[in-house]
Design an enzyme around this catalytic site. Structure first.
Site, PDB file in Angstrom:
ATOM      1  N   PHE A 171      89.431 125.190  21.358  1.00  0.00           N
ATOM      2  CA  PHE A 171      90.632 124.349  21.485  1.00  0.00           C
ATOM      3  C   PHE A 171      90.347 122.902  21.060  1.00  0.00           C
ATOM      4  CE2 PHE A 171      92.641 121.583  24.917  1.00  0.00           C
ATOM      5  CZ  PHE A 171      93.836 121.374  24.235  1.00  0.00           C
ATOM      6  N   ILE A 172      89.388 122.256  21.725  1.00  0.00           N
ATOM      7  CA  ILE A 172      89.109 120.844  21.416  1.00  0.00           C
ATOM      8  C   ILE A 172      88.522 120.726  20.006  1.00  0.00           C
ATOM      9  CG2 ILE A 172      87.719 118.825  22.050  1.00  0.00           C
ATOM     10  CD1 ILE A 172      87.954 119.705  24.996  1.00  0.00           C
ATOM     11  N   ASN A 221      75.665 132.289  17.052  1.00  0.00           N
ATOM     12  CA  ASN A 221      75.633 132.171  18.512  1.00  0.00           C
ATOM     13  C   ASN A 221      74.428 131.314  18.858  1.00  0.00           C
ATOM     14  OD1 ASN A 221      75.276 132.535  21.264  1.00  0.00           O
ATOM     15  ND2 ASN A 221      76.124 134.605  21.198  1.00  0.00           N
ATOM     16  N   THR A 245      82.348 117.714  31.972  1.00  0.00           N
ATOM     17  CA  THR A 245      83.653 117.989  32.582  1.00  0.00           C
ATOM     18  C   THR A 245      83.927 117.047  33.753  1.00  0.00           C
ATOM     19  OG1 THR A 245      84.915 119.618  33.845  1.00  0.00           O
ATOM     20  CG2 THR A 245      82.551 119.790  34.013  1.00  0.00           C
ATOM     21  N   ARG A 300      82.598 129.185  42.445  1.00  0.00           N
ATOM     22  CA  ARG A 300      83.402 128.303  41.582  1.00  0.00           C
ATOM     23  C   ARG A 300      82.555 127.150  41.049  1.00  0.00           C
ATOM     24  NH1 ARG A 300      88.642 125.953  40.187  1.00  0.00           N
ATOM     25  NH2 ARG A 300      88.082 124.045  39.141  1.00  0.00           N
ATOM     26  N   TYR A 356      79.805 126.325  37.514  1.00  0.00           N
ATOM     27  CA  TYR A 356      80.089 125.589  36.269  1.00  0.00           C
ATOM     28  C   TYR A 356      79.779 124.101  36.441  1.00  0.00           C
ATOM     29  CZ  TYR A 356      83.462 123.462  32.865  1.00  0.00           C
ATOM     30  OH  TYR A 356      84.100 122.723  31.892  1.00  0.00           O
ATOM     31  N   ASN A 416      91.413 117.663  32.171  1.00  0.00           N
ATOM     32  CA  ASN A 416      92.543 118.532  31.827  1.00  0.00           C
ATOM     33  C   ASN A 416      93.273 118.120  30.548  1.00  0.00           C
ATOM     34  OD1 ASN A 416      92.040 118.836  34.910  1.00  0.00           O
ATOM     35  ND2 ASN A 416      93.133 120.685  34.310  1.00  0.00           N
ATOM     36  N   VAL A 436      98.666 129.256  42.836  1.00  0.00           N
ATOM     37  CA  VAL A 436      97.481 129.621  43.606  1.00  0.00           C
ATOM     38  C   VAL A 436      97.400 128.752  44.870  1.00  0.00           C
ATOM     39  CG1 VAL A 436      94.954 129.625  43.562  1.00  0.00           C
ATOM     40  CG2 VAL A 436      96.248 130.420  41.562  1.00  0.00           C
ATOM     41  N   TYR A 444      91.908 134.932  41.730  1.00  0.00           N
ATOM     42  CA  TYR A 444      90.608 134.703  41.086  1.00  0.00           C
ATOM     43  C   TYR A 444      89.474 135.547  41.668  1.00  0.00           C
ATOM     44  CZ  TYR A 444      92.353 130.328  38.922  1.00  0.00           C
ATOM     45  OH  TYR A 444      93.034 129.398  38.185  1.00  0.00           O
TER      46      TYR A 444
HETATM   47  P1  NAD Z   1      87.080 126.501  24.274  1.00  0.00           P
HETATM   48  O1  NAD Z   1      86.648 127.684  25.059  1.00  0.00           O
HETATM   49  O2  NAD Z   1      88.387 126.551  23.586  1.00  0.00           O
HETATM   50  O3  NAD Z   1      85.964 126.160  23.175  1.00  0.00           O
HETATM   51  C1  NAD Z   1      84.594 126.418  23.341  1.00  0.00           C
HETATM   52  C2  NAD Z   1      84.087 127.037  22.041  1.00  0.00           C
HETATM   53  O4  NAD Z   1      82.664 127.218  22.157  1.00  0.00           O
HETATM   54  C3  NAD Z   1      84.689 128.428  21.769  1.00  0.00           C
HETATM   55  O5  NAD Z   1      85.274 128.481  20.493  1.00  0.00           O
HETATM   56  C4  NAD Z   1      83.499 129.378  21.871  1.00  0.00           C
HETATM   57  O6  NAD Z   1      83.564 130.481  20.970  1.00  0.00           O
HETATM   58  C5  NAD Z   1      82.330 128.442  21.532  1.00  0.00           C
HETATM   59  N1  NAD Z   1      81.066 128.932  22.073  1.00  0.00           N
HETATM   60  C6  NAD Z   1      80.789 129.225  23.367  1.00  0.00           C
HETATM   61  N2  NAD Z   1      79.536 129.686  23.483  1.00  0.00           N
HETATM   62  C7  NAD Z   1      79.011 129.691  22.238  1.00  0.00           C
HETATM   63  C8  NAD Z   1      77.748 130.085  21.720  1.00  0.00           C
HETATM   64  N3  NAD Z   1      76.801 130.577  22.509  1.00  0.00           N
HETATM   65  N4  NAD Z   1      77.530 129.940  20.387  1.00  0.00           N
HETATM   66  C9  NAD Z   1      78.513 129.461  19.571  1.00  0.00           C
HETATM   67  N5  NAD Z   1      79.725 129.078  20.011  1.00  0.00           N
HETATM   68  C10 NAD Z   1      79.974 129.203  21.333  1.00  0.00           C
HETATM   69  O7  NAD Z   1      87.012 125.253  25.268  1.00  0.00           O
HETATM   70  P2  NAD Z   1      87.526 123.736  25.066  1.00  0.00           P
HETATM   71  O8  NAD Z   1      88.656 123.508  25.972  1.00  0.00           O
HETATM   72  O9  NAD Z   1      87.647 123.417  23.632  1.00  0.00           O
HETATM   73  O10 NAD Z   1      86.295 122.942  25.708  1.00  0.00           O
HETATM   74  C11 NAD Z   1      85.231 122.402  24.945  1.00  0.00           C
HETATM   75  C12 NAD Z   1      84.250 121.691  25.866  1.00  0.00           C
HETATM   76  O11 NAD Z   1      84.922 120.716  26.672  1.00  0.00           O
HETATM   77  C13 NAD Z   1      83.526 122.615  26.850  1.00  0.00           C
HETATM   78  O12 NAD Z   1      82.179 122.203  26.954  1.00  0.00           O
HETATM   79  C14 NAD Z   1      84.232 122.397  28.169  1.00  0.00           C
HETATM   80  O13 NAD Z   1      83.385 122.617  29.271  1.00  0.00           O
HETATM   81  C15 NAD Z   1      84.656 120.939  28.052  1.00  0.00           C
HETATM   82  N6  NAD Z   1      85.851 120.671  28.872  1.00  0.00           N
HETATM   83  C16 NAD Z   1      87.114 120.884  28.396  1.00  0.00           C
HETATM   84  C17 NAD Z   1      88.207 120.599  29.207  1.00  0.00           C
HETATM   85  C18 NAD Z   1      89.626 120.717  28.720  1.00  0.00           C
HETATM   86  O14 NAD Z   1      90.478 120.115  29.330  1.00  0.00           O
HETATM   87  N7  NAD Z   1      89.918 121.439  27.661  1.00  0.00           N
HETATM   88  C19 NAD Z   1      88.022 120.129  30.513  1.00  0.00           C
HETATM   89  C20 NAD Z   1      86.722 119.958  30.971  1.00  0.00           C
HETATM   90  C21 NAD Z   1      85.646 120.215  30.142  1.00  0.00           C
HETATM   91  N1  UDP Z   2      96.500 127.674  38.753  1.00  0.00           N
HETATM   92  C1  UDP Z   2      97.656 128.249  39.304  1.00  0.00           C
HETATM   93  N2  UDP Z   2      98.232 129.312  38.660  1.00  0.00           N
HETATM   94  C2  UDP Z   2      97.751 129.825  37.506  1.00  0.00           C
HETATM   95  C3  UDP Z   2      96.573 129.238  36.935  1.00  0.00           C
HETATM   96  C4  UDP Z   2      95.990 128.160  37.589  1.00  0.00           C
HETATM   97  O1  UDP Z   2      98.154 127.818  40.357  1.00  0.00           O
HETATM   98  O2  UDP Z   2      98.358 130.776  36.970  1.00  0.00           O
HETATM   99  C5  UDP Z   2      95.904 126.484  39.419  1.00  0.00           C
HETATM  100  C6  UDP Z   2      94.396 126.552  39.711  1.00  0.00           C
HETATM  101  O3  UDP Z   2      94.163 127.196  40.955  1.00  0.00           O
HETATM  102  C7  UDP Z   2      94.030 125.077  39.727  1.00  0.00           C
HETATM  103  C8  UDP Z   2      94.944 124.464  38.676  1.00  0.00           C
HETATM  104  O4  UDP Z   2      96.017 125.402  38.497  1.00  0.00           O
HETATM  105  O5  UDP Z   2      94.359 124.520  40.989  1.00  0.00           O
HETATM  106  C9  UDP Z   2      94.309 124.154  37.336  1.00  0.00           C
HETATM  107  O6  UDP Z   2      93.656 125.285  36.856  1.00  0.00           O
HETATM  108  P1  UDP Z   2      92.933 125.387  35.443  1.00  0.00           P
HETATM  109  O7  UDP Z   2      92.607 126.817  35.220  1.00  0.00           O
HETATM  110  O8  UDP Z   2      93.722 124.746  34.369  1.00  0.00           O
HETATM  111  O9  UDP Z   2      91.548 124.616  35.570  1.00  0.00           O
HETATM  112  P2  UDP Z   2      90.946 123.452  36.481  1.00  0.00           P
HETATM  113  O10 UDP Z   2      91.812 122.252  36.352  1.00  0.00           O
HETATM  114  O11 UDP Z   2      90.876 123.973  37.890  1.00  0.00           O
HETATM  115  O12 UDP Z   2      89.587 123.253  35.894  1.00  0.00           O
END
Ligand code: NAD
Ligand code: UDP
Length: 389
Positions: free
Chosen positions: A28-29, A76, A139, A182, A185, A214, A253, A331
């Site tokens: 995604f990011i 990978n 995170t 939980r 991570y 988020n 939830v 969950y």
């Molecule tokens: P995402 O799951 O969409 O992207 C992660 C990507 O990493 C995936 O495409 C996956 O295929 C790749 N990947 C995982 N393991 C791999 C491996 N062993 N080899 C090669 N590729 C691999 O997640 P995202 O939302 O884009 O998040 C990216 C980063 O940001 C993560 O480290 C996540 O912990 C952190 N993060 C994101 C959020 C958010 O709000 N989206 C919040 C907190 C932290």
């Molecule tokens: N959550 C919910 N219903 C759903 C999915 C998530 O109530 O169908 C809640 C979850 O318990 C948490 C919040 O939404 O309190 C955000 O969840 P998310 O999976 O986005 O990740 P988090 O912010 O906890 O990392």
């Protein structure tokens, strides 16, 4: 914006084209960061991931204006010797790869810990040994629960920011007990942060750590049964989108009382772009990246998404738009939650002058327009299929 060579950093110095090894670029990011770097800069991206569906539009056809500046490497990082070579021939590594969906933390804790700590170790090591800069994605969950969550429900101190504001260099990291898996991570992410910090202190690694709060927007996760497993549980945006697309109640939830701040992916990517191009201001720092003005309870998020979806789809909402579900049912055993997440923005504001712009309503409107356009027809067909059979 044009991608002319006249672009300058925040201190007025010209920005030289970089080669960036982006691990997890297909997520995604990563997909939004690749898009930004291709359309607005002259940097080259070595995009590493096991999947590339979310960046296919940037890779093909060969006639795209940035062709030659982005190369996809399907590998990978757990077990591929090509990784070190890619880091060595880059100026900067951005590591996004991780298992990062809460449904996995308590059900696949080993994979979660391996992915977020063990698999990140070689990336840190190769950067440190080869004197390469690293931007590592951690995170906001490393903060865990707020201090205020331990106060009595009616304590006036709960309203005092000292008890809930999450600040990079002063807030403690408060996790639940070991049975509450939980936190596998958050704990793995915290340890890799500490290791990176120590590499900086002892071996001079140039690093920046990002703590996303988020980030949401188009291409986040998947819609179960459409472009991901039917039984899969993505993050809340995709869970609620799925419910809306299928005209099912949104599942809250444990009453949906947890609070979150949501930031639009395009605002957040702007912050990462600033980090990439301003190393002198970003190195050695941990940055919260979120939008403190967009706070809601999960229940309020569900209500707002229901209204916005109605507007963008032109469909009335269903009679019972939400239902309550226990976390154990949703969950499984070992789930726990962060109560509240408001980022302190002082450090990122001072170092990079970054501020998020998009309101929650506006970001939901553009995101749910995308969800509707991308998935509504496929969901309709998948619902109709079993009936036809
Ligand atoms: P995402 O799951 O969409 O992207 C992660 C990507 O990493 C995936 O495409 C996956 O295929 C790749 N990947 C995982 N393991 C791999 C491996 N062993 N080899 C090669 N590729 C691999 O997640 P995202 O939302 O884009 O998040 C990216 C980063 O940001 C993560 O480290 C996540 O912990 C952190 N993060 C994101 C959020 C958010 O709000 N989206 C919040 C907190 C932290
Ligand atoms: N959550 C919910 N219903 C759903 C999915 C998530 O109530 O169908 C809640 C979850 O318990 C948490 C919040 O939404 O309190 C955000 O969840 P998310 O999976 O986005 O990740 P988090 O912010 O906890 O990392």
């Amino acid at each position: 914006m044009s991608s002319s060579s006249a672009r300058v950093d925040l201190d007025g110095n010209p920005i030289n084209p970089l080669t960036i090894c982006m691990i997890g670029a297909g997520g995604f990011i990563g997909s939004h960061l690749c898009e930004k770097l291709m359309t607005e800069t002259q940097h080259t991206v070595l995009a590493v991931d096991v999947y590339n569906d979310k960046i296919k539009h940037l890779l093909e056809p060969d006639s795209l204006p940035w062709a030659g500046r982005i190369q996809f490497h399907r590998l990978n990082i757990k077990n591929d010797s090509r990784l070190e070579g890619l880091i060595k021939c880059s100026d900067l590594t951005v590591n996004l790869a991780a298992i990062c969906t809460p449904a996995d933390y308590n059900t696949r804790p080993l994979d979660t810990i391996y992915s977020n700590f063990i698999d990140a170790l070689p990336v840190v090591k190769y950067c440190s040994e080869n004197n390469k800069r690293l931007i590592h994605f951690s995170t906001c969950e490393v903060y865990g629960k707020t201090i205020g969550s331990f106060l009595p429900q009616d304590s006036p101190l709960r309203q005092d920011p000292a008890y809930y504001l999450l600040t990079e260099d002063t807030s403690p990291c408060i996790f639940g007990s070991i049975e509450k898996q939980r936190w596998s991570y958050a704990c793995a992410k915290q340890l890799i942060e500490r290791l990176i910090y120590a590499e900086g202190a002892e071996n001079g690694l140039e690093f920046t750590i990002v703590r996303p709060f988020n980030w949401i927007g188009p291409r986040m996760d998947f819609i179960p049964g459409i472009d991901g497993p039917s039984e899969g549980v993505p993050r809340v945006l995709a869970c609620f989108s799925n419910n809306l697309l299928r005209r099912e109640p949104l599942k809250l939830v444990d009453g949906g009382e947890s609070q979150r701040t949501f930031v639009y992916i395009k605002d957040a990517i702007e912050a990462v772009h600033l980090m990439i191009e301003n190393p002198a201001r970003a190195n050695g720092h941990i940055f919260n990246v979120g939008n403190p003005n967009n706070e809601v309870t999960v229940r309020q998020l569900a209500e707002m998404m229901t209204k916005v979806y109605s507007k963008v789809s032109g469909e009335d909402s269903i009679e019972t738009p939400t239902i309550d579900v226990s976390s154990k049912e949703f969950y499984g055993e070992g789930y726990d939650d962060s109560d509240k997440r408001i980022p302190d923005m002082t450090i990122i504001n001072k170092q990079l002058g970054w501020d998020p712009k998009t309101s929650l309503w506006d970001l939901l409107e553009s995101t749910l327009t995308y969800q509707h356009r991308t998935y509504a027809e496929a969901v309709k067909q998948s619902i109709a299929k079993p009936l036809a059979n």
